[in-house]
Design a protein around this motif. Structure first.
Motif: not given
Length: 240
Positions: A65-81, A153-161
């Motif tokens: 989860p430490a590896i995957t946590m930012k793969m989608i969540a960080e994209e959304r938070k930074s506006g690159t999603w 982890g990918i699913l968890g990252s997609a659930l939140t930003s």
């Protein structure tokens, strides 16, 4: 997909956190295998790496989860999603590219553990006196466990930003599927469903592979969970 894949891989190794995660993984397993008295191979006296395979899923519960946590969540938070979603890539291709990057990092971490295998082979009496089939069966089982945890982890990252929330969700779901279902079997109230819960747990199929027999049923189970988690990720992204 190739560009997105390399973006994720390079992003992991371009900062200190990536090396820190791998370092913590190897050091923690090294302490378990060689140092701690209750699990040390040197204290045990046999050319066997059972502690490595028993405790690695515990470490994976937090490492993956430490590896995957930012793969989608960080994209959304930074506006690159939004930029990524308007690219020519479809949603399944985006998910698969990110998942492949996470899986690559997990395999790299596991490849580094082969140094323990080489050490035990050399320490055996005579040299090479080790259950090779059992080792590689367990090692392949760890690859599948890491692959399942990566999809979770990918699913968890997609659930939140929020990365921390994504990390907690990934740890919780991974813990539930590996340890939780087996623990529920011990409850008397769950006895009518004991066999079903046992066969649905990751630990049950992982332990089957640890005997050195690569069974198609176990592989099919792991692949089914991976497809289910990535499919849920795609559905969630479309709904959002």
């Amino acid at each position: 997909m190739r560009a997105l894949y390399w973006k994720e891989v390079n992003g992991f190794f371009s900062n200190l956190s990536g090396y820190l995660i791998l370092g913590v993984f190897l050091v923690s397993l090294g302490l378990i295998v060689w140092v701690f008295p209750d699990t040390s191979v040197l204290e045990y006296g046999f050319a066997d790496l059972e502690p490595l395979f028993v405790y690695t899923p515990y470490v994976f519960t937090f490492l993956v989860p430490a590896i995957t946590m930012k793969m989608i969540a960080e994209e959304r938070k930074s506006g690159t999603w939004e930029i990524l979603m308007t690219s020519p890539l479809s949603i399944p291709k985006i998910i698969v590219a990110k998942y492949a990057a996470a899986l690559t990092l997990i395999v790299v971490a596991l490849l580094l553990t082969l140094v323990y295998y080489y050490s035990i082979v050399q320490l055996g009496d005579p040299v090479g006196n080790i259950d090779h089939a059992g080792f590689f069966g367990s090692w392949i089982g760890l690859v599948f466990i890491g692959a399942v945890f990566a999809s979770i982890g990918i699913l968890g990252s997609a659930l939140t930003s929020h990365q921390i929330v994504a990390f907690i969700l990934g740890v919780f779901i991974s813990f539930l599927l590996y340890f939780g279902l087996t623990a529920l079997v011990q409850l008397q109230v769950m006895s009518p469903f004991a066999l079903f819960l046992e066969e649905m747990s990751l630990s049950y199929h992982y332990q089957s592979m640890s005997r050195g027999v690569i069974d198609a049923q176990n592989i099919a189970y792991f692949l089914s969970v991976i497809v289910l988690m990535l499919g849920l990720t795609g559905i969630l992204i479309r709904r959002k």
